[in-house]
Design a protein around this motif. Sequence first.
Motif, mmCIF file in Angstrom:
data_model
loop_
_atom_site.group_PDB
_atom_site.id
_atom_site.type_symbol
_atom_site.label_atom_id
_atom_site.label_comp_id
_atom_site.label_asym_id
_atom_site.label_seq_id
_atom_site.Cartn_x
_atom_site.Cartn_y
_atom_site.Cartn_z
ATOM 1 N N LYS A 654 -2.616 -0.219 3.362
ATOM 2 C CA LYS A 654 -3.297 -0.309 2.076
ATOM 3 C C LYS A 654 -2.680 0.633 1.050
ATOM 4 C CE LYS A 654 -8.021 -0.533 0.308
ATOM 5 N NZ LYS A 654 -9.448 -0.410 0.669
ATOM 6 N N ALA A 655 -2.316 1.833 1.517
ATOM 7 C CA ALA A 655 -1.722 2.821 0.607
ATOM 8 C C ALA A 655 -0.363 2.366 0.103
ATOM 9 C CB ALA A 655 -1.595 4.166 1.326
ATOM 10 N N ALA A 659 0.663 1.448 -3.730
ATOM 11 C CA ALA A 659 1.774 2.157 -4.377
ATOM 12 C C ALA A 659 2.791 1.177 -4.938
ATOM 13 C CB ALA A 659 2.425 3.105 -3.376
ATOM 14 N N LEU A 660 3.045 0.105 -4.172
ATOM 15 C CA LEU A 660 3.982 -0.920 -4.660
ATOM 16 C C LEU A 660 3.428 -1.606 -5.897
ATOM 17 C CD1 LEU A 660 5.201 -2.485 -1.285
ATOM 18 C CD2 LEU A 660 6.628 -1.347 -2.987
ATOM 19 N N SER A 661 2.102 -1.840 -5.893
ATOM 20 C CA SER A 661 1.489 -2.479 -7.050
ATOM 21 C C SER A 661 1.613 -1.600 -8.285
ATOM 22 C CB SER A 661 0.010 -2.769 -6.745
ATOM 23 O OG SER A 661 -0.630 -3.293 -7.884
ATOM 24 N N LYS A 662 1.357 -0.282 -8.105
ATOM 25 C CA LYS A 662 1.431 0.636 -9.247
ATOM 26 C C LYS A 662 2.858 0.815 -9.735
ATOM 27 C CE LYS A 662 -2.757 3.340 -8.567
ATOM 28 N NZ LYS A 662 -3.340 4.691 -8.492
ATOM 29 N N SER A 663 3.820 0.671 -8.823
ATOM 30 C CA SER A 663 5.226 0.840 -9.209
ATOM 31 C C SER A 663 5.900 -0.471 -9.573
ATOM 32 C CB SER A 663 5.991 1.507 -8.055
ATOM 33 O OG SER A 663 6.035 0.628 -6.936
ATOM 34 N N ALA A 670 7.596 3.791 -5.370
ATOM 35 C CA ALA A 670 6.434 3.777 -4.478
ATOM 36 C C ALA A 670 6.541 4.903 -3.454
ATOM 37 C CB ALA A 670 6.334 2.432 -3.780
ATOM 38 N N ALA A 671 7.741 5.134 -2.925
ATOM 39 C CA ALA A 671 7.942 6.234 -1.977
ATOM 40 C C ALA A 671 7.623 7.566 -2.616
ATOM 41 C CB ALA A 671 9.373 6.208 -1.452
ATOM 42 N N CYS A 672 8.039 7.730 -3.883
ATOM 43 C CA CYS A 672 7.749 8.965 -4.609
ATOM 44 C C CYS A 672 6.252 9.149 -4.787
ATOM 45 C CB CYS A 672 8.441 8.965 -5.965
ATOM 46 S SG CYS A 672 10.246 9.121 -5.865
ATOM 47 N N LEU A 673 5.551 8.051 -5.131
ATOM 48 C CA LEU A 673 4.103 8.140 -5.303
ATOM 49 C C LEU A 673 3.418 8.535 -4.010
ATOM 50 C CD1 LEU A 673 3.467 4.979 -7.530
ATOM 51 C CD2 LEU A 673 3.301 7.375 -8.243
ATOM 52 N N LEU A 674 3.942 8.050 -2.919
ATOM 53 C CA LEU A 674 3.368 8.366 -1.609
ATOM 54 C C LEU A 674 3.838 9.715 -1.073
ATOM 55 C CD1 LEU A 674 3.765 4.832 0.005
ATOM 56 C CD2 LEU A 674 1.601 5.920 -0.610
ATOM 57 N N GLY A 675 4.942 10.205 -1.637
ATOM 58 C CA GLY A 675 5.487 11.486 -1.152
ATOM 59 C C GLY A 675 6.203 11.348 0.160
ATOM 60 N N ILE A 676 6.862 10.190 0.370
ATOM 61 C CA ILE A 676 7.609 9.968 1.604
ATOM 62 C C ILE A 676 9.043 9.617 1.267
ATOM 63 C CG2 ILE A 676 5.557 9.265 2.891
ATOM 64 C CD1 ILE A 676 6.390 6.365 2.480
ATOM 65 N N SER A 677 9.904 9.620 2.277
ATOM 66 C CA SER A 677 11.306 9.330 2.042
ATOM 67 C C SER A 677 11.539 7.827 1.945
ATOM 68 C CB SER A 677 12.155 9.912 3.175
ATOM 69 O OG SER A 677 11.864 9.236 4.379
ATOM 70 N N LYS A 678 12.712 7.481 1.410
ATOM 71 C CA LYS A 678 13.066 6.073 1.252
ATOM 72 C C LYS A 678 13.150 5.385 2.611
ATOM 73 C CE LYS A 678 17.243 5.129 -0.019
ATOM 74 N NZ LYS A 678 18.474 5.008 -0.840
ATOM 75 N N SER A 679 13.735 6.065 3.600
ATOM 76 C CA SER A 679 13.868 5.442 4.922
ATOM 77 C C SER A 679 12.508 5.215 5.574
ATOM 78 C CB SER A 679 14.742 6.316 5.822
ATOM 79 O OG SER A 679 14.158 7.596 5.973
#
Length: 692
Positions: A654-655, A659-663, A670-679
Amino acid sequence: MHNSTVYHNLFSSDKYDIMTQERWEGIIKCKKRFLEDKSYDPRTCPHMNPDVAASWVRCRQMGIDPHQPFLGRRLNSEEFSHVLEKNGLLIEITKPLVNAFKHLAISTGYGLYLANNKGIFLLHEGEVLPLPLYSYPLTGWMWDEKNIGTTAHSLSLRHKHPFHLTGVENYSEGIENIIASSAPILDENREVIGTLVLAQSLIDEPWKDTFQTLCSNTLGLITAISVAVEAQLKLKRNFINLKRANETVEATLALIEDGIVTIDKNGTIIYNNAEAQRIFKLTPDEAGKKNINDFLAEESSLLVLAQKGDSVTIEETIYLDQKEAQYIIHIQPIMDDDTGELDVAMLTLNHVGKVNALTTNRAGAVAKFAFNDIIGESDAIKKAITKGRYFAKSAENILLIGESGTGKELFAQAIHNHYCSNGPFIAINCAAMPRELIESELFGYEGGSFTGADRSGRPGKIELAEGGTLFLDEIGDMPYELQAVLLRVLEDKQVMRIGGRRYKKVDFRIIAATNQNLKQMVIDKLFRHDLYYRLSVLTIHIPALRERERDAEILANYFIKRYCRKMGKNALQMSPAVSNIINNYEWPGNVRELENAMVYAVINVQGDIIEINDMPEEICGKGNLNHTIERIVSNDDDGDKAGEFPSLSDIEKKAITKALSKSEGNVILAACLLGISKSTIYRKLKEYDIHY
């Protein structure tokens, strides 16, 4: 000296050294012709001494009037005072010798004079001769070749050896009735600094044997006096130089921070500098009245080593006024070349505390940090700092409790610098030290205590901490059997080296640190309860980084700036996503892990902004994702119904979808919004079969 020249002039058979009637009459005729005929060269006269004749020629060329009624130039009082001051040493040495012949000179009708190297008369003793002067005495008058022409003393000045002139050999008519013997006074560089003159009125035919003998005696006498003056001057100058050198050495030794003592073969103190006087509480006039053994233990080997001629460094206890202090003493004996026995020995004393401080400074064991260097704005760290400042004012032991990487040694150094910044800061990690070495490291050892030990022994960390702080990191890992020995040192304030036979008093403070639960270790019989209570008089809890609110971001920016400056990079900024990671990550390794992460990011970054991809993988992985998901889901307006609890996979899915919807489908954003890496986000998209 000019001894060989003296003997040559006095006893050679040169025809100019003997005055016959024929020669005397020849000189008179030569002088008359010289005065009447300006073209006549007296150097062609066989009866003339060539040096005298050459002087006559110079005088005529300088335009000196041989008929002038008054001779020379009288110095005014200011000029003469300056001359007397400049020639003070020459006068001081010559005057007693001149006075010794004063009565002899008077009784024989002689005048005894001292002139400087400019022909200025400085002293006159004996007969007052009738001279062409408009005022007496002769002292203060300048009689040189440029003023009055040829004289015995002007020739001595020029040629640097004795001369005897009789009557008309003098250039000026005013002194043709004078006979004079003169000898130069030379310095160590064979430069003329003055002349001595013995003169009397010419009252007899100069060719008579009695007159010749008299002239030879007067020349010998004045030469002997000049040689005596030279010898006395040399001795005096050597004495002055020696005194000046001694004063320089005294001044130098007074500035030296080491105690310097000189003893004779029996141990009598014959010299001590200012620092040694302070150490032994001696006055300068007590030199020669005290013995070094008065301040040492009966079993001291200092004097024995000195008498054997051993140049060694030893450690000794100095006893004074019911107190004792440890000193490192270097013995430098000076042996008598003839007997082979001790003549004197120089002792250099340094307080053990000073030597230890120098040793630890050279080894890098110094406390560099103060409380102002501890970075953070959270209440938790401010509370710890406040307590540290307060506890630092006391001399009691302090126990620092905190997880690994929280900065316990930073606090230890700050406490040390707040309390005794001039003392040594000795740190030892009880966990990193092998069990078989920790005892010798802590307590030191005497020479030959065990195989491989230094012959001269070695002080332990406790001794090195004298007057400062001993920081025991990871105190929970100290071997149980050594805890009792450490406790005894803390209680008695004295330590004995391994293999030693006597205790040494020590004064230091312990700051211990641990990441273990010492109370539980006491219950489990892994840590002595008496040592625990001795160490934990004052306890400070160092907060973990996750307990310090937003200090992680403050520290991260500090580490980024410091490492950018070190690498010569422009200042970097963190992206919002990286800041989010920094503030939400657990930081199990605390500040140390945060610093390493920032160093990694600064080295790894390509642009001016640190992005998620520049951070270490372990920090931007799943652990951080869970925190970020919780934040996004908790703010979701379309959350699950009350009482329902979604699975972790549903929450993650869901998260990511949100994030994809907001981006607008931008995976990187979306990765930046979640605070995770691209991989990580690509792996999750594949795992949950999320299309974008």
